[in-house]
Design a protein around this motif. Structure first.
Motif, short mmCIF file in Angstrom:
data_model
loop_
_atom_site.label_atom_id
_atom_site.label_comp_id
_atom_site.label_asym_id
_atom_site.label_seq_id
_atom_site.Cartn_x
_atom_site.Cartn_y
_atom_site.Cartn_z
N ARG A 1 0.81 -1.21 0.00
CA ARG A 1 0.00 0.00 0.00
C ARG A 1 0.85 1.27 0.00
O ARG A 1 0.51 2.26 -0.65
N GLU A 2 1.97 1.23 0.72
CA GLU A 2 2.79 2.43 0.84
C GLU A 2 3.68 2.70 -0.37
O GLU A 2 4.23 3.80 -0.51
N THR A 3 3.86 1.71 -1.24
CA THR A 3 4.80 1.89 -2.34
C THR A 3 4.18 1.91 -3.72
O THR A 3 4.65 2.63 -4.60
N ASN A 4 3.15 1.10 -3.96
CA ASN A 4 2.62 1.06 -5.33
C ASN A 4 1.14 0.72 -5.37
O ASN A 4 0.66 -0.19 -4.70
N ALA A 5 0.45 1.49 -6.20
CA ALA A 5 -0.97 1.24 -6.47
C ALA A 5 -1.14 0.63 -7.85
O ALA A 5 -2.25 0.50 -8.35
N ALA A 6 -0.01 0.26 -8.47
CA ALA A 6 -0.06 -0.35 -9.81
C ALA A 6 1.13 -1.27 -9.97
O ALA A 6 2.17 -1.11 -9.34
N ILE A 7 0.95 -2.26 -10.83
CA ILE A 7 2.04 -3.17 -11.21
C ILE A 7 1.86 -3.49 -12.69
O ILE A 7 0.72 -3.63 -13.17
N THR A 8 2.95 -3.60 -13.41
CA THR A 8 2.88 -3.83 -14.86
C THR A 8 3.63 -5.10 -15.21
O THR A 8 4.79 -5.27 -14.83
N PHE A 9 2.96 -6.00 -15.94
CA PHE A 9 3.60 -7.21 -16.46
C PHE A 9 4.03 -6.94 -17.91
O PHE A 9 3.24 -6.45 -18.71
N ILE A 10 5.27 -7.30 -18.23
CA ILE A 10 5.83 -6.99 -19.54
C ILE A 10 6.56 -8.22 -20.06
O ILE A 10 7.29 -8.88 -19.31
N THR A 11 6.40 -8.53 -21.32
CA THR A 11 7.18 -9.60 -21.92
C THR A 11 8.54 -9.06 -22.34
O THR A 11 8.64 -7.95 -22.88
N GLY A 12 9.59 -9.83 -22.08
CA GLY A 12 10.93 -9.38 -22.40
C GLY A 12 11.32 -9.59 -23.85
O GLY A 12 12.36 -9.11 -24.28
N HIS A 13 10.48 -10.32 -24.59
CA HIS A 13 10.77 -10.46 -26.03
C HIS A 13 9.47 -10.64 -26.80
O HIS A 13 8.50 -11.21 -26.31
N ALA A 14 9.49 -10.13 -28.00
CA ALA A 14 8.33 -10.22 -28.89
C ALA A 14 8.37 -11.52 -29.67
O ALA A 14 9.25 -12.36 -29.48
N ALA A 15 7.42 -11.68 -30.59
CA ALA A 15 7.33 -12.91 -31.38
C ALA A 15 8.59 -13.14 -32.22
O ALA A 15 8.94 -14.28 -32.51
N ASN A 16 9.27 -12.05 -32.58
CA ASN A 16 10.49 -12.18 -33.38
C ASN A 16 11.73 -12.42 -32.53
O ASN A 16 12.85 -12.48 -33.04
N GLY A 17 11.55 -12.55 -31.19
CA GLY A 17 12.66 -12.83 -30.31
C GLY A 17 13.39 -11.61 -29.80
O GLY A 17 14.32 -11.72 -28.98
N GLU A 18 13.00 -10.42 -30.27
CA GLU A 18 13.65 -9.19 -29.84
C GLU A 18 12.81 -8.48 -28.78
O GLU A 18 11.68 -8.86 -28.50
N VAL A 19 13.39 -7.43 -28.19
CA VAL A 19 12.64 -6.61 -27.23
C VAL A 19 11.46 -5.98 -27.97
O VAL A 19 11.64 -5.44 -29.07
N PRO A 20 10.25 -6.05 -27.41
CA PRO A 20 9.09 -5.47 -28.10
C PRO A 20 9.31 -4.01 -28.45
O PRO A 20 9.73 -3.22 -27.59
N ASP A 21 9.05 -3.63 -29.70
CA ASP A 21 9.28 -2.24 -30.12
C ASP A 21 8.07 -1.36 -29.87
O ASP A 21 8.11 -0.15 -30.14
N SER A 22 7.00 -1.95 -29.34
CA SER A 22 5.78 -1.17 -29.10
C SER A 22 5.72 -0.59 -27.68
O SER A 22 4.77 0.11 -27.33
N LEU A 23 6.73 -0.88 -26.86
CA LEU A 23 6.70 -0.43 -25.47
C LEU A 23 6.99 1.07 -25.37
O LEU A 23 7.91 1.58 -26.03
N ASN A 24 6.24 1.73 -24.51
CA ASN A 24 6.48 3.14 -24.22
C ASN A 24 7.39 3.21 -23.00
O ASN A 24 6.92 3.15 -21.86
N TRP A 25 8.68 3.30 -23.23
CA TRP A 25 9.64 3.23 -22.14
C TRP A 25 9.52 4.41 -21.19
O TRP A 25 9.74 4.26 -19.98
N ASN A 26 9.17 5.55 -21.71
CA ASN A 26 8.99 6.71 -20.84
C ASN A 26 7.85 6.49 -19.86
O ASN A 26 7.95 6.78 -18.66
#
Length: 280
Positions: free
Chosen positions: A162-187
């Protein structure tokens, strides 16, 4: 590449499943496919529906990350078809897996499609459901505990505090082509989500770390990697975002693993120590 392999078939099986009163057990009918989550590894984290499916299926089509102790819960005579996918290794093609599920169901068998974690969390379960629906095959989906929840808990890292985060994000480390997903908004990831959990991210972790730091995430943010979570082989490495890659390399950690970035990691020392003191 689908294989019928005795080498992947455990030698032992348990007795009948426990069936607590008050649970409405759906009938596993011939010609149906059940897509079931096997959880992160520990058989104790299976659902009652998953256990029912294991003990009633005629054939199990299972993934690489399904623990042998879970397969051992099915009767020895149950056919087991290995359909594992592992990065950089010879793997079953998704189209072949889907076609196999349809063919087995049309032969009148009760087909258990057993997936590590949860079928709908980076598990391609939705694709298989669409394929089954398009071919007129009835199916049921049984959720499983995903590694981003169960794996963190096993490592003594809470997903939310409760004191640290009201959200959590799950992210895949690689896309279907085996690379880092290029659709991620890193900012957005760097600034908007206090806790980030990367699945299948070890291979590209240097790139992931660089992009997060470049987007403004502090390199001093607590971070951890949990390998083979909930199994007897579980290993945990804690560091900061900026030092995690080197810490993993020094420890010799290998996939499968999840990576978590956020202040919740700092609680591991307390929670893991308390769990050890409490004993099994």
């Amino acid at each position: 590449m689908m294989t019928d392999t005795a080498a992947h078939t455990p030698d032992t099986a348990t007795g009948p499943a426990l069936r607590p009163a008050g649970v409405d057990y759906p009938e596993f009918l011939p010609g149906w496919v059940w897509l079931v989550g096997a959880g992160p590894g520990d058989p104790g984290l299976l659902t009652l529906y998953a256990l029912q499916a294991l003990q009633q299926a005629d054939v199990i089509v299972y993934d690489a990350l399904v623990d042998d102790r879970i397969l051992a819960l099915a009767p020895p005579a149950t056919e087991r078809l290995y359909a594992g996918k592992r990065g950089g290794r010879p793997s079953a093609k998704q189209a072949d897996i889907s076609e196999t599920l349809v063919a087995l169901a049309r032969s009148g068998r009760r087909v258990l499609r057993l997936k590590g974690g949860d079928p709908f969390v980076f598990g391609r379960g939705a694709e298989e459901c669409q394929f089954l629906h398009a071919h007129g095959i009835p199916f049921r989906v049984v959720s499983g505990i995903t590694a981003g929840i169960g794996g963190l808990a096993a490592a003594g890292i809470p997903a939310t505090v409760r004191e640290t985060n009201a959200a959590i994000t799950f992210i895949t480390g690689h896309a279907a082509n085996g690379e880092v997903p290029d659709s991620l908004n890193w900012n957005a990831l760097a600034h908007a989500s206090p806790v980030l959990v990367f699945y299948m991210g070890l291979k590209h972790l240097p790139v992931i770390v660089d992009r997060l730091v470049a987007a403004g995430r502090s390199a001093d943010t607590p971070a951890a990697a949990v390998a083979e979570a909930t199994t007897p082989r579980q290993r945990v490495v804690t560091a900061t975002l900026g030092t995690l890659v080197e810490a993993i390399r020094t420890a010799g950690l290998h996939p499968p693993a999840i990576v978590v970035v956020g202040e919740v990691v700092s609680l591991r020392q307390i929670i893991a120590a308390g769990a050890r003191q409490a004993g099994p």
